[in-house]
Design an enzyme around this catalytic site. Structure first.
Site, short mmCIF file in Angstrom:
data_model
loop_
_atom_site.label_atom_id
_atom_site.label_comp_id
_atom_site.label_asym_id
_atom_site.label_seq_id
_atom_site.Cartn_x
_atom_site.Cartn_y
_atom_site.Cartn_z
N VAL A 119 0.85 -1.18 0.00
CA VAL A 119 0.00 0.00 0.00
C VAL A 119 0.89 1.23 0.00
O VAL A 119 1.89 1.29 0.70
CB VAL A 119 -0.90 -0.01 1.25
CG1 VAL A 119 -1.62 1.31 1.40
CG2 VAL A 119 -1.88 -1.16 1.15
N LYS A 120 0.55 2.17 -0.83
CA LYS A 120 1.30 3.41 -0.86
C LYS A 120 0.93 4.17 0.40
O LYS A 120 -0.18 4.67 0.51
CB LYS A 120 0.89 4.19 -2.11
CG LYS A 120 1.85 5.27 -2.51
CD LYS A 120 1.45 5.85 -3.86
CE LYS A 120 2.21 7.12 -4.13
NZ LYS A 120 1.99 8.18 -3.11
#
Ligand code: GTP
Ligand code: MG
Length: 824
Positions: A119-120
């Site tokens: 996940v960014k």
């Protein structure tokens, strides 16, 4: 560096680092002519030593052959006087589709798993590394932090978190510093801490902290730890871990991302996007190296951002710009106004980025909705206006000459029957802007969507168009098709647009490359480039665009067409009854490139008395010219053109089986895009007329006949009138460090029609028939193939002569078409 049981390790090579620093230093000099520039910043450390930060412009990282692609790089001098990399960030990585390497077809072709999808996170990046005096260096991408104002420094806030986690483990900063330096590595973490600076997505206090997402070796080239080793280190040193998903199949990766992007919600949390870590090769059979790209989500993140901006607008007494999600955003704003009225303190804090998330969440709670629910409802129920929009849309290209506006527009009209108004078709010199707007308006009467085909490259032009059209039809929506013009990318844009315009010949209303001098045309094009004003939706007039679609001025019109349609479909799903297939898009572009001919020519560059009153004059000139084609002065050369895709395929096949050394020059040409876009065997160039007058005259004769048969104007259109067929056998490839060509054989008499003895025989006046494949740089002209082949005949290929050759295996024969190629 995947597929390993051990964490990677490689020490720094002093000489290599010294060279890196020297190269970076050399590019810090102002006024130096080079394709990228480096900014150096020196920071003082508490120990009274210094570290240097090196950074390049964001867009520079898209360029080839940089000394390093590290985004975030610090060097220092060790106690024993050697240069050393202190901190090394990731290689700059790009969003899917943002650059050619991140286009899906390329990702699919040149990467390998395992793919780690994380996940960014959306805090700020923090680098942690150890120096040789056992001190710990904690910094943000380009700064060790302003020591005089620690509250504002990401780096110093990061340091506080480090201290916190170390003391919980009974360890010291020096322990961590020693460990990292022994690993020759930089720890890369995301600082997520809303009490420090609130970003758009919320982190609860117990979730705040440093999320370790990577460990990079401190080397010029990019080498990074696989996920499991990053996690292990995080556990040992008290970092938070990032979530990641492992996947081996790139198709599954894409399917996963596409699915999550529907809502922007993953594992119960709204997220900005994913970073995909894998390995890529720069060319076929090349070595794999660590490589990242990202996949950013649109919603509901973008809706939240709009809410935040609108709330700030209200607080500062401006009117909010609601571009999308109109209904729900207006409801949110009512709620926000109520809250702000109730508590005047709120506005002040909000402006300092506090309370943003609370206000949003309170609203959602009141509604009993999650952001992802809203997006889903909007998509399913079509509640927002956009999803109902089926008409009154004006597409406004924002571009310069030769970007492909007309090509994309014609393709759109072929696909959807939309209206297309070309500024170049407006006759007359007076009131042209008003007449253009008028024509757009009229077209809206019969078409759902109209393309206002003009460069619209200045705000002034956009303001005029929008105001004039709205004056007549107030309900029109404007969509910008912006051919992005980053100044840093001008060289590439110049190259792409010049190539297109100069080879277009006179197939255009105002820019007739066949008749105007090259300098004159380039001058006109430069004027547009220098005046170009990017779309800026923070103010008038560009805030009138409901949607801005960014397209790549250097990409093919086929790709741009797809981008436009994809975006239009996601913004205005009801606009299309049926989405066109890939074949439809291919065909529409093909037709736009081949069939389209302007029905009008005029010259805006000259004074009005020489202007044609509707094109008939220019058309007459074309006809006159083709009548005289027998001695036509405009043919540059006669040649046998070969199908480019076949040649490309053959090249790839030949070099696939060669060793690295043999393929080196081909790979270089390929990587630096120096392989010709078009391949031909020159029969005769006009420079050789004096020695071979008879040959030129005979071909000119054939050309004149072909043009007559194809109809007036045919000689002006690409690819030009066909003079005959000629099969071409590719025999061998010969090259040195400057140029590569095929040695070929013209197989006259084997084409159809030969049996009746009617087909003309084609021969080249060059000593060896050949097809130039490419040259190492622009200063080397393709005709240097002649020199190479002369030398090759005399001295042959060998280590000493520097000439190499390979034979093309099998009997490779291509169908060539003989044409006269017009002068540029
Ligand atoms: P102006 O009207 O002069 O401002 O240019 P424009 O932006 O309308 O560009 P246009 O669509 O006329 O394209 C310029 C030239 O490039 C034309 O000759 C096109 O046929 C050609 N062209 C456009 N797109 C492509 C493409 O994707 N590939 C190739 N090979 N040629 C293209
Ligand atoms: Mg045009």
């Amino acid at each position: 560096m995947a597929h390993r049981d051990e964490a990677p390790y490689k020490p720094q090579n002093r000489q290599e680092v010294r060279e890196l620093v020297q190269q970076l230093e050399a590019h810090t000099k102002k006024g130096r002519k080079s394709n990228f520039s480096v900014r150096k910043n020196t920071f003082n450390l508490p120990s009274n030593r210094t570290v240097d930060s090196w950074r390049m412009q964001d867009w520079d990282y898209k360029k080839p052959d940089l000394p390093t692609y590290a985004r975030g790089l610090f060097t220092y001098t060790t106690l024993d006087g050697n240069p050393e990399i202190a901190v090394r960030g990731y290689d700059k990585f790009f969003n899917h589709g943002e650059v050619s390497t991140t286009r899906w077809e390329n990702v699919q072709r040149s990467t390998r798993g395992p793919y780690e999808l994380s996940v960014k996170e959306n805090g700020c990046i923090i680098f942690i590394a150890g120096l040789d005096d056992d001190t710990l260096l904690v910094c943000s991408k380009h700064s060790t932090g302003p020591r005089d104002n620690p509250d504002l420094s990401h780096a110093i806030n990061g340091e506080r978190w480090i201290d916190k986690q170390l003391s919980a483990l009974g360890k010291t900063r020096a322990d961590l510093a020693r460990k990292l330096r022994a690993m020759n590595a930089t720890a890369v973490a995301e600082l997520c801490d809303d009490s420090f600076e609130e970003h758009v997505l919320a982190y609860k206090p117990e979730d705040a902290g440093l999320y370790l997402h990577g460990i990079n070796l401190n080397l010029p080239e990019f080498a990074t730890y696989p996920g499991p080793f990053v996690d292990k280190f995080a556990d040992e040193w008290g970092f938070k871990k990032v979530m990641y998903v492992m996947e081996n199949d790139i198709k599954k990766v894409k399917a996963f991302l596409d699915e999550v992007s529907e809502t922007g919600n993953y594992a119960g949390r709204d997220t900005e996007g994913f970073v995909i870590r894998c390995q890529a090769q720069d060319f076929r059979d090349g070595p794999y190296h660590d490589w990242f790209f990202k996949y950013k989500f649109e919603e509901p993140y973008l809706m939240y951002r709009q809410w935040r901006e609108c709330t700030k607008a209200i607080i500062s007494g401006k009117s909010p710009r609601v571009r999308k999600h109109k209904k729900i955003t207006e409801e949110y704003l009512l709620f926000a106004r109520r809250c702000l009225q109730k508590d005047p303190q709120l506005g002040k804090e909000y402006h300092h980025n506090h309370g943003i998330i609370k206000m949003r969440d309170d609203f959602l709670k009141e509604r009993g909705l999650k952001g992802s629910d809203i997006i889903r409802q909007e998509r399913e129920g079509g509640e927002v206006e956009n999803s109902q929009t089926t008409r009154n849309i004006v597409l406004v290209p924002v571009a310069t000459i030769g970007c492909g506006k007309t090509t994309v527009a014609v393709a759109l009209t072929k696909l959807f029957g939309w209206g297309h108004v070309q500024n170049d078709n407006i006759i007359g010199r007076r009131n042209r802007p008003q007449m253009f707007a008028q024509a757009v308006y009229s077209a809206l009467g019969t078409s759902l969507v109209v393309i206002a085909d003009r460069n619209n490259h200045q705000k002034r032009e956009r303001k005029q168009l929008i105001a004039d059209v709205l004056n007549i039809v107030p309900e029109v929506k404007f969509v910008a098709l912006q051919y992005v013009h980053d100044r840093g990318n001008y060289d590439n844009i110049r190259k792409a647009t010049r190539e297109r315009v100069l080879s277009r010949g006179d197939n255009h209303q105002t820019i007739q490359a066949g008749s105007k001098s090259q300098e004159e045309i380039i001058g006109i094009m430069e004027g547009f480039l220098s005046r170009f004003e990017p779309v800026d939706d923070s103010g008038s007039p560009d805030d009138m665009f409901e949607t801005i679609i960014d397209i790549d001025a250097t990409a093919s019109s086929r790709d741009n067409l797809e981008t436009v349609i994809t975006r239009l479909h996601s913004e205005y799903p009801k606009l299309f009854k049926e989405m066109p297939s890939a074949d439809d898009l291919d065909n529409a572009i093909e037709a736009a490139l081949n069939d389209y001919k302007p029905d009008l020519k005029h010259d805006l560059g000259r004074s009005s008395n020489s202007r044609s009153n509707g094109g008939s004059l220019a058309l007459r000139q074309v006809q006159n010219a083709s009548a005289k084609a027998g001695k036509d002065p405009k043919v540059e050369y006669f040649g046998v053109q070969l199908p480019a895709s076949d040649v490309g395929r053959i090249l790839a096949t030949v070099f696939r089986d060669q060793d690295a050394e043999t393929s080196r020059f081909y790979n270089q040409l390929d990587k630096s895009r120096r392989i010709q876009p078009e391949f031909h065997v020159t029969l005769i160039h006009r420079a050789s007329i004096p020695e071979h007058q008879g040959v030129w005259e005979r071909l000119s004769q054939l050309h004149g006949e072909a043009v007559k048969q194809a109809g007036p104007g045919a000689m002006w259109q690409k690819p030009g009138a066909k003079m005959g067929d000629c099969k071409v056998q590719l025999e061998r490839l010969v090259w040195d460090g400057r140029v590569m060509c095929f040695v070929v054989r013209l197989l006259n008499g084997q084409q159809s029609g030969a049996e009746n003895g009617q087909a003309p025989v084609f021969e080249t006046v060059n000593p060896i028939a050949h097809v130039t494949v490419g040259t190492a740089n622009e200063t080397i002209k393709p005709k240097e193939s002649n020199d190479l082949l002369q030398k090759w005949l005399q001295v042959g290929s060998s280590e000493e002569t520097g000439i190499k050759e390979v034979t093309v295996k099998g009997h490779v024969v291509l169908d060539g078409v003989v044409r006269g190629i017009m002068r540029k």
